[in-house]
Design an enzyme around this catalytic site. Structure first.
Site, PDB file in Angstrom:
ATOM      1  N   ALA A   1      40.509  37.236  37.131  1.00 45.49           N
ATOM      2  CA  ALA A   1      39.729  36.247  37.852  1.00 45.49           C
ATOM      3  C   ALA A   1      40.589  36.475  39.902  1.00 45.49           C
ATOM      4  CB  ALA A   1      39.690  34.542  38.155  1.00 45.49           C
TER       5      ALA A   1
ATOM      6  N   GLY B   1      40.520  36.525  32.811  1.00 47.59           N
ATOM      7  CA  GLY B   1      38.895  36.797  32.726  1.00 47.59           C
ATOM      8  C   GLY B   1      38.926  38.087  32.821  1.00 47.59           C
TER       9      GLY B   1
ATOM     10  N   GLU C   1      46.283  31.812  32.487  1.00 48.07           N
ATOM     11  CA  GLU C   1      46.201  31.044  33.180  1.00 48.07           C
ATOM     12  C   GLU C   1      46.790  29.578  33.171  1.00 48.07           C
ATOM     13  OE1 GLU C   1      43.862  32.396  31.336  1.00 48.07           O
ATOM     14  OE2 GLU C   1      41.932  33.623  32.091  1.00 48.07           O
TER      15      GLU C   1
END
Ligand code: CAA
Ligand code: NAI
Length: 725
Positions: A60, A100, A123
């Site tokens: 992301a 992601g 993450e």
């Protein structure tokens, strides 16, 4: 964006968003459009997803997390869309598939990776969890223990390991795209059910609950107050207990908790801060954009003590041939043994081991006591005792021996770079390279330019930091530079708190609960109290050069605590002597226990000096230590010693064990609110008027007065302020 192309039965969707193909809103939209187009086209029999420029995707777009319309939640449905496709979808993983990006690959039915690719779900390092169903798919694919390890640590794994874990189906050494297209053609028409991870059960582990309890205890121990690892754990645990859809719901809930936590913001700030400091600039106008580094083909290290050994190890690991020099044969042999031991240990951790490092080869690592061997090196790092006269003598010698272009670096903790440079005939090539102990482990390299240091010298030192896999931070020259200068008032407050009634373990506990790896007294015992004692003697603050009649608790009109000196006078140097602020099981022992002798000594000390013992609460301990450190940070910014608060934060996170999930001291100040920091400093400063470190800096006052602007605007107020001067 994502580019859609159809040349054969296999449609190609190429993620394109330089430099790392981050999944921005536009990329996701294009990916979704591409999938729908492939689905609707009867001539398309399979789909291949890859990334532009040899990188699959770094996940992301991190900047998107703070955007008003956040990305969170948008990716999960697209991953599901990929998985539910009736046509096989193959991921061609080159470079990186992170966050992601890896979740997209997990939605695909097959994964082909290049042998040099890296994969991971980092993450957690940004204060988040893999929020696009990754916490539910990964355990189904590679099992709970391996998935927990990847998700709670965020580590990147190489393709070879990914293959062993079953994370990828195939690895290739040549063209990944062609291999993926080949595989896509091969699997056309095969049933997709078994390839859809959401339909697979989570592989069983014997005694799953006992395994999870143990794993949770480990995660909590390592997290030191950081929320994300534990919530990552909870999301994976949900996969073991609930069907896929319910697990995804739980993942989303936990993701939202983390997204709105201050910790995620702090960790994302730290990510960008580390990258921002690469773009260095000096008040004189030199900067990363115009300065070019010079090559370092051969280096030298002078002094093989605590620091020199680690520095040599770092250089060898970076594949830089070098000469290691000591003052005499006895010290040389001692240093050589210690270096070899460190290198053997490092080699054991590496694939290829000693052969890769090649440290037994004298052409790559040469030990000597002969300065003449330094004639042709491109860069020297001096790491001898912290003594100005000695350093000057060495630099004078270097400037006579080394070739004209050689860069001369000093690994001093606090000494004046200009004074060291004055002993040479080339002050433009003298620079401070302040490593942190242990130098082959700690990531920080403080790079200190002096009045005459050239932009080329700064650029070369920054390039060296990158080669050593360290974070270089460029700062100006002042006593203690940035890191140690901010540390002085912090440690000073800790000692003053003892004088007033606190205990070493109480102070340490508060700061360790805040998230520091180690409190100031345990740190001081570890580093050795004698180090500071020597420096204070050199400064005339204690010892024989202290003028007779100097009050015990005052120096130059300011409050001074002789407590550390008194401990040193009694031979209490910390761990090395088995006694310091704590008691240890033996000299060199590591288990600290509170020492009744010390508590008794403190109590007598207070009686002698007429100090009324008072109870000091945790808030006061925390605020006096941290706010005095932060206050010094504002003074440093105002003086132009560092070009932004990010520099101070990167230094503290990477060199001083500041908890990363609190973003660094200046970021922390911005979250507390500058008016509050100011008010507290004012209060403590009124109570202790003889402590300058508590008097609020003018820059802090200014920022509070203009309404507590966001951190990224702070420096603009400084230029407005100075332009008025
Ligand atoms: N989003 C936005 N920008 C990113 C980015 C990301 N995910 N990853 C890297 N960048 C930017 C960097 O800020 C840098 O920008 P500047 O040049 O402007 O400074 C540029 O890309 C290049 O990055 P690096 O300098 O770090 O390059 P590198 O080659 O040393 O490392 C990398 C490349 C390994 C991909 C590294 O950048 C990295 O680790 N990136 C972060 C990966 C990550 O944490 N992904 C997870 C995102 S969160 C997620 O995906 C959530 C979810 O599931 C919902
Ligand atoms: P140390 O005392 O462990 O080692 C210094 C070494 O220099 C000794 O081995 C000594 O024999 C050698 N030496 C002395 N004179 C020499 C000469 N003329 N020629 C060649 N070698 C000579 O010291 P340490 O701790 O390694 O510190 C070195 C420098 O690094 C100091 O300036 C110190 O302030 C700085 N520093 C120390 C840190 C630490 O945690 N120890 C952290 C960061 C910087």
């Amino acid at each position: 964006m994502a580019q859609y192309a159809r040349g054969s039965a296999v449609a190609v969707i190429r993620l394109r968003n330089p430099p790392v193909n981050a999944l921005s809103r536009a990329v996701l939209q294009a990916l979704e459009d591409g999938l729908k187009k492939a689905d609707a086209d009867p001539s398309v029999k399979a789909v291949m997803i890859c990334g532009e420029n040899g990188k699959f995707s770094a996940g992301a777009d991190i900047r998107g997390f703070s955007a008003p319309k956040r990305l969170g939640g948008a990716l999960g449905p697209i991953v599901s869309l990929i998985e539910s496709s009736e046509k096989p979808v193959v991921a061609a993983i080159e470079g990186v598939a992170l966050g992601g990006g890896l979740e997209v690959a997990l939605g695909c039915h097959y994964r082909v990776a290049h042998v040099k690719a890296r994969m991971g779900l980092p993450e957690v390092t940004l204060g988040l969890l893999p929020g696009a169903e990754g916490t539910q798919r990964l355990p189904r694919l590679i099992g709970v223990p391996a998935a927990l390890d990847m998700i709670t640590t965020g580590k990147h794994i190489p393709a070879t390991e990914a293959l062993k874990l079953g994370l990828v189906d195939e690895i290739v050494e040549e063209n990944t795209i062609e291999a993926a297209i080949r595989l896509a053609n091969k699997v056309i028409g095969q049933p997709l059910g078994p390839r859809r991870l959401s339909l697979k059960p989570v592989p069983k582990v014997p005694n799953m609950e006992a395994f999870l309890d143990e794993a949770l205890a480990k995660v909590k121990r390592q997290a030191r107050g950081c929320l994300a690892p534990e919530l990552c754990f909870q999301a994976v645990r949900a996969a073991t207990r609930s069907p896929f859809a319910e697990g995804v719901r739980r993942e989303r809930e936990l993701f939202q908790v983390l997204l709105s936590s201050g910790q995620a913001q702090a960790l994302q700030y730290a990510f960008f801060a580390e990258r921002a400091v690469r773009r260095w600039a000096t008040p004189g106008g030199a900067s990363w954009s115009s300065a070019a580094p010079q090559p370092v083909r051969r280096a030298a290290v002078i002094g093989l003590g605590t620091m020199g050994r680690g520095i040599v190890t770092s250089l060898v690991k970076a594949n830089i041939p070098l000469v290691a020099l000591e003052q005499d044969l006895e010290n040389l042999n001692k240093g050589r043994k210690a270096v070899m031991l460190l290198l053997e240990r490092e080699a054991m951790k590496m694939e290829g081991g000693a052969q890769v490092l090649d440290f037994h080869n004298p052409a790559r690592l040469q030990f000597t006591v002969d300065f003449d061997l330094l004639r042709d090196v491109d860069l020297v790092i001096e790491a001898v005792f912290e003594n100005m006269a000695l350093k000057k003598e060495i630099f004078h010698k270097l400037s006579k021996i080394c070739k004209p272009g050689a860069l001369l670096c000093t690994n001093t903790s606090a000494l004046n770079i200009d004074e060291i440079a004055s002993a040479t005939n080339r002050p433009q090539q003298v620079i401070g390279t302040h490593f942190f102990s242990p130098a082959h482990v700690m990531r920080l390299l403080e790079i200190i330019y002096g009045r005459h240091t050239s932009p080329t010298a700064i650029a070369t030192a920054m390039q060296l930091a990158t080669a050593l896999k360290k974070v270089g931070v460029v700062v100006g020259n002042c006593f203690g530079f940035v890191g140690n200068r901010m540390m002085f008032p912090y440690v000073q407050q800790a000692v003053f708190l003892l004088e007033e009634g606190s205990r070493p373990d109480a102070v340490d506990q508060v700061l360790e609960d805040f998230g520091f790896k180690i409190g100031p007294f345990r740190m001081s015992d570890l580093a050795g109290l004698d180090v500071g004692w020597r420096s204070r003697k050199d400064q005339g603050l204690t010892g024989p050069s202290l003028p007779a009649g100097t009050p015990a608790r005052q120096r130059h009109g300011q409050r001074y605590s002789p407590l550390p000196d008194l401990l040193c006078e009694r031979g209490r140097f910390g761990q090395k002597t088995g006694k310091g602020w704590y008691l240890y099981e033996k000299a060199g022992g590591r288990t600290a226990t509170p020492d009744p002798w010390l508590l008794n000594f403190l109590s007598q000390y207070r009686d002698t000096h007429g100090i009324r013992t008072r109870f000091i609460d945790q808030e006061e301990i925390l605020e006096r230590c941290l706010f005095s450190l932060i206050n010094e940070g504002f003074a440093i910014l105002a003086e132009g010693i560092a070009s932004g608060p990010e520099h101070l934060d990167v230094i503290y996170i990477n060199g001083y064990g500041w908890p990363k999930h609190r973003g660094g001291p200046m970021f922390y100040a911005s979250t507390v609110g500058l008016p509050r920091v100011l008010a507290k400093l004012q209060k403590y400063s009124e109570a202790h008027p003889d402590v300058p470190g508590l008097q609020p800096s003018a820059f802090l006052k200014k920022l509070a007065a203009v309404g507590n602007p966001p951190l990224k605007e702070w420096m603009s107020y400084l230029s407005q302020q100075s332009s008025k001067l």
